[in-house]
Design a protein around this motif. Sequence first.
Motif, PDB file in Angstrom:
ATOM      1  N   TYR A 150       0.797  -1.226   0.000  1.00 43.69           N
ATOM      2  CA  TYR A 150       0.000   0.000   0.000  1.00 43.69           C
ATOM      3  C   TYR A 150       0.832   1.280   0.000  1.00 43.69           C
ATOM      4  CZ  TYR A 150      -3.640  -3.423   1.186  1.00 43.69           C
ATOM      5  OH  TYR A 150      -4.489  -4.507   1.184  1.00 43.69           O
ATOM      6  N   GLU A 151       1.979   1.220  -0.619  1.00 41.31           N
ATOM      7  CA  GLU A 151       2.815   2.426  -0.814  1.00 41.31           C
ATOM      8  C   GLU A 151       3.096   3.178   0.483  1.00 41.31           C
ATOM      9  OE1 GLU A 151       0.886   4.834  -3.929  1.00 41.31           O
ATOM     10  OE2 GLU A 151      -0.210   3.012  -4.466  1.00 41.31           O
ATOM     11  N   ARG A 152       3.165   2.431   1.592  1.00 44.09           N
ATOM     12  CA  ARG A 152       3.411   3.010   2.928  1.00 44.09           C
ATOM     13  C   ARG A 152       2.399   4.083   3.302  1.00 44.09           C
ATOM     14  NH1 ARG A 152       9.121   1.711   4.159  1.00 44.09           N
ATOM     15  NH2 ARG A 152       9.908   0.775   2.249  1.00 44.09           N
ATOM     16  N   ASP A 153       1.215   4.014   2.704  1.00 45.58           N
ATOM     17  CA  ASP A 153       0.228   5.089   2.883  1.00 45.58           C
ATOM     18  C   ASP A 153      -1.056   4.500   3.458  1.00 45.58           C
ATOM     19  OD1 ASP A 153      -1.724   7.023   2.596  1.00 45.58           O
ATOM     20  OD2 ASP A 153      -1.040   7.682   0.615  1.00 45.58           O
ATOM     21  N   VAL A 154      -1.389   4.919   4.665  1.00 47.44           N
ATOM     22  CA  VAL A 154      -2.559   4.335   5.335  1.00 47.44           C
ATOM     23  C   VAL A 154      -3.836   4.575   4.522  1.00 47.44           C
ATOM     24  CG1 VAL A 154      -3.117   6.339   6.813  1.00 47.44           C
ATOM     25  CG2 VAL A 154      -3.657   4.037   7.614  1.00 47.44           C
ATOM     26  N   ASN A 155      -3.891   5.700   3.807  1.00 46.47           N
ATOM     27  CA  ASN A 155      -5.093   5.988   3.022  1.00 46.47           C
ATOM     28  C   ASN A 155      -5.257   5.032   1.839  1.00 46.47           C
ATOM     29  OD1 ASN A 155      -6.136   8.322   4.488  1.00 46.47           O
ATOM     30  ND2 ASN A 155      -4.214   9.274   3.879  1.00 46.47           N
ATOM     31  N   VAL A 156      -4.133   4.552   1.312  1.00 49.94           N
ATOM     32  CA  VAL A 156      -4.213   3.566   0.226  1.00 49.94           C
ATOM     33  C   VAL A 156      -4.758   2.238   0.777  1.00 49.94           C
ATOM     34  CG1 VAL A 156      -2.873   2.277  -1.498  1.00 49.94           C
ATOM     35  CG2 VAL A 156      -2.349   4.690  -1.047  1.00 49.94           C
ATOM     36  N   MET A 157      -4.319   1.881   1.989  1.00 45.41           N
ATOM     37  CA  MET A 157      -4.822   0.652   2.615  1.00 45.41           C
ATOM     38  C   MET A 157      -6.319   0.770   2.910  1.00 45.41           C
ATOM     39  SD  MET A 157      -3.187  -1.600   5.683  1.00 45.41           S
ATOM     40  CE  MET A 157      -4.002  -3.104   6.271  1.00 45.41           C
ATOM     41  N   ILE A 158      -6.730   1.941   3.403  1.00 49.63           N
ATOM     42  CA  ILE A 158      -8.153   2.167   3.683  1.00 49.63           C
ATOM     43  C   ILE A 158      -8.981   2.021   2.407  1.00 49.63           C
ATOM     44  CG2 ILE A 158      -9.860   3.929   4.344  1.00 49.63           C
ATOM     45  CD1 ILE A 158      -7.663   5.031   6.292  1.00 49.63           C
ATOM     46  N   GLU A 159      -8.500   2.620   1.324  1.00 50.43           N
ATOM     47  CA  GLU A 159      -9.238   2.529   0.060  1.00 50.43           C
ATOM     48  C   GLU A 159      -9.394   1.090  -0.396  1.00 50.43           C
ATOM     49  OE1 GLU A 159      -7.739   5.025  -3.178  1.00 50.43           O
ATOM     50  OE2 GLU A 159      -7.679   6.702  -1.745  1.00 50.43           O
ATOM     51  N   SER A 160      -8.333   0.309  -0.216  1.00 51.97           N
ATOM     52  CA  SER A 160      -8.390  -1.092  -0.602  1.00 51.97           C
ATOM     53  C   SER A 160      -9.422  -1.855   0.239  1.00 51.97           C
ATOM     54  CB  SER A 160      -6.999  -1.703  -0.467  1.00 51.97           C
ATOM     55  OG  SER A 160      -7.080  -3.099  -0.454  1.00 51.97           O
ATOM     56  N   ILE A 161      -9.442  -1.587   1.538  1.00 52.67           N
ATOM     57  CA  ILE A 161     -10.414  -2.255   2.418  1.00 52.67           C
ATOM     58  C   ILE A 161     -11.833  -1.808   2.059  1.00 52.67           C
ATOM     59  CG2 ILE A 161     -11.216  -2.469   4.808  1.00 52.67           C
ATOM     60  CD1 ILE A 161      -8.255  -2.349   5.694  1.00 52.67           C
ATOM     61  N   GLU A 162     -12.005  -0.518   1.778  1.00 55.04           N
ATOM     62  CA  GLU A 162     -13.339  -0.023   1.397  1.00 55.04           C
ATOM     63  C   GLU A 162     -13.818  -0.662   0.089  1.00 55.04           C
ATOM     64  OE1 GLU A 162     -12.791   4.221   1.588  1.00 55.04           O
ATOM     65  OE2 GLU A 162     -13.600   4.325   3.636  1.00 55.04           O
ATOM     66  N   LYS A 163     -12.906  -0.890  -0.819  1.00 55.63           N
ATOM     67  CA  LYS A 163     -13.261  -1.531  -2.080  1.00 55.63           C
ATOM     68  C   LYS A 163     -13.731  -2.968  -1.815  1.00 55.63           C
ATOM     69  CE  LYS A 163     -11.191  -2.254  -6.689  1.00 55.63           C
ATOM     70  NZ  LYS A 163     -12.365  -2.984  -7.104  1.00 55.63           N
ATOM     71  N   ASN A 164     -13.058  -3.654  -0.887  1.00 56.13           N
ATOM     72  CA  ASN A 164     -13.505  -4.993  -0.488  1.00 56.13           C
ATOM     73  C   ASN A 164     -14.894  -4.982   0.132  1.00 56.13           C
ATOM     74  OD1 ASN A 164     -10.883  -7.296   0.526  1.00 56.13           O
ATOM     75  ND2 ASN A 164     -11.172  -6.139  -1.353  1.00 56.13           N
ATOM     76  N   ILE A 165     -15.191  -3.933   0.896  1.00 50.59           N
ATOM     77  CA  ILE A 165     -16.504  -3.849   1.550  1.00 50.59           C
ATOM     78  C   ILE A 165     -17.592  -3.754   0.484  1.00 50.59           C
ATOM     79  CG2 ILE A 165     -18.020  -2.434   3.016  1.00 50.59           C
ATOM     80  CD1 ILE A 165     -15.499  -1.637   4.623  1.00 50.59           C
ATOM     81  N   THR A 166     -17.359  -2.947  -0.544  1.00 48.68           N
ATOM     82  CA  THR A 166     -18.398  -2.756  -1.561  1.00 48.68           C
ATOM     83  C   THR A 166     -18.387  -3.867  -2.614  1.00 48.68           C
ATOM     84  OG1 THR A 166     -16.877  -1.223  -2.673  1.00 48.68           O
ATOM     85  CG2 THR A 166     -18.610  -0.251  -1.320  1.00 48.68           C
ATOM     86  N   ASP A 167     -17.249  -4.522  -2.834  1.00 46.49           N
ATOM     87  CA  ASP A 167     -17.193  -5.616  -3.820  1.00 46.49           C
ATOM     88  C   ASP A 167     -17.214  -6.979  -3.141  1.00 46.49           C
ATOM     89  OD1 ASP A 167     -16.851  -3.371  -5.294  1.00 46.49           O
ATOM     90  OD2 ASP A 167     -14.871  -3.866  -6.091  1.00 46.49           O
ATOM     91  N   GLY A 168     -16.062  -7.415  -2.668  1.00 49.59           N
ATOM     92  CA  GLY A 168     -15.893  -8.777  -2.156  1.00 49.59           C
ATOM     93  C   GLY A 168     -16.843  -9.179  -1.037  1.00 49.59           C
ATOM     94  N   TRP A 169     -17.010  -8.299  -0.055  1.00 48.77           N
ATOM     95  CA  TRP A 169     -17.793  -8.683   1.125  1.00 48.77           C
ATOM     96  C   TRP A 169     -19.221  -8.142   1.086  1.00 48.77           C
ATOM     97  CZ3 TRP A 169     -13.151  -6.177   3.943  1.00 48.77           C
ATOM     98  CH2 TRP A 169     -12.077  -7.086   4.020  1.00 48.77           C
ATOM     99  N   SER A 170     -19.648  -7.594  -0.052  1.00 48.21           N
ATOM    100  CA  SER A 170     -20.923  -6.861  -0.068  1.00 48.21           C
ATOM    101  C   SER A 170     -22.102  -7.728   0.409  1.00 48.21           C
ATOM    102  CB  SER A 170     -21.196  -6.298  -1.461  1.00 48.21           C
ATOM    103  OG  SER A 170     -21.210  -7.353  -2.402  1.00 48.21           O
ATOM    104  N   ASP A 171     -22.064  -9.041   0.112  1.00 49.60           N
ATOM    105  CA  ASP A 171     -23.151  -9.934   0.545  1.00 49.60           C
ATOM    106  C   ASP A 171     -23.252 -10.025   2.066  1.00 49.60           C
ATOM    107  OD1 ASP A 171     -23.079 -10.409  -2.119  1.00 49.60           O
ATOM    108  OD2 ASP A 171     -22.389 -12.499  -1.967  1.00 49.60           O
TER     109      ASP A 171
END
Length: 267
Positions: A167-188
């Motif tokens: 995540y490029e040593r950037d906490v905001n990049v990690m957050i974005e990745s987790i948020e993407k999982n919430i709306t895609d991967g884990w949405s069910d």
Amino acid sequence: WGKEGHYMVCKIAEQYLTKRASNAVLDLLPPAAEGELASVCSWADQVRFRYRWASPLHYANTPGVCNFKYSRDCHNSRDELDMCVVGAINNYTTQLLNYKDSSNGYNLTESIMFLAHFMGDVHQPLHVAFEADEGGNTIDVRWYRRKSNLHHVWDVNMIETAMRDFYERDVNVMIESIEKNITDGWSDEVSQWKACNGDSVTCADKYASESIKLACDYAYKDVDEGSTLEDDYFFSRLPVVEKRIAQGGVRLAALLNRIFSKKVGGN
Ligand code: ADE
Ligand code: ZN
Ligand code: ZN
């Protein structure tokens, strides 16, 4: 969790707040927060020495079993009931339900900062773990070449390594990745994460039960004093860390939305 873990939980929660809850939160935050819940989510760790009575409120421990039982496990070292992370979540929720009742004697700024922090901690598997090893704190391990302990691996090391490697040593990049999982991967699953039809307002009991099970199945599994934890452990456990951060954030928002769904909007 460490600083980054708590920041992520609260940053994710901010995205899911209703307008009403968001206004109430803004109203209660200290000026130093500059309107950001996430900026005060580690406050409870910073005051650990000033508020020593609150130390046991960050966790709950079991007598070496993989289930959580409130009456057995939610106490401090002096055996006072409710003095654990689950009791604290319930207590600060009750205080906040009196928001707008100006005669309630609580400092609700502290209540919301505690609540946001403890909703993060209850999702860290080793914050609901075994008494004998203090949630992994007394289990010395190596994280790759570095000396650490099992608890610290889950609070800090896995998140740090993930940030550096993915995540490029950037906490905001990690957050974005987790948020993407919430709306895609884990949405069910997300509506079930939020559901709370138990006998408490908070369902913190359920989150604690999930944590101790994950502690047994993932955190403690295949780890001994002196183990070296590296790629195998990291790649199999990081998904659990990311999911627990996501659940913490979504559920913190759902709880704040419930708390502030009624009484706000008066004078
Ligand atoms: N101290 C004792 N038990 C602990 C736990 N489970 N988590 C954090 N700190 C602790
Ligand atoms: Zn911890
Ligand atoms: Zn804590």
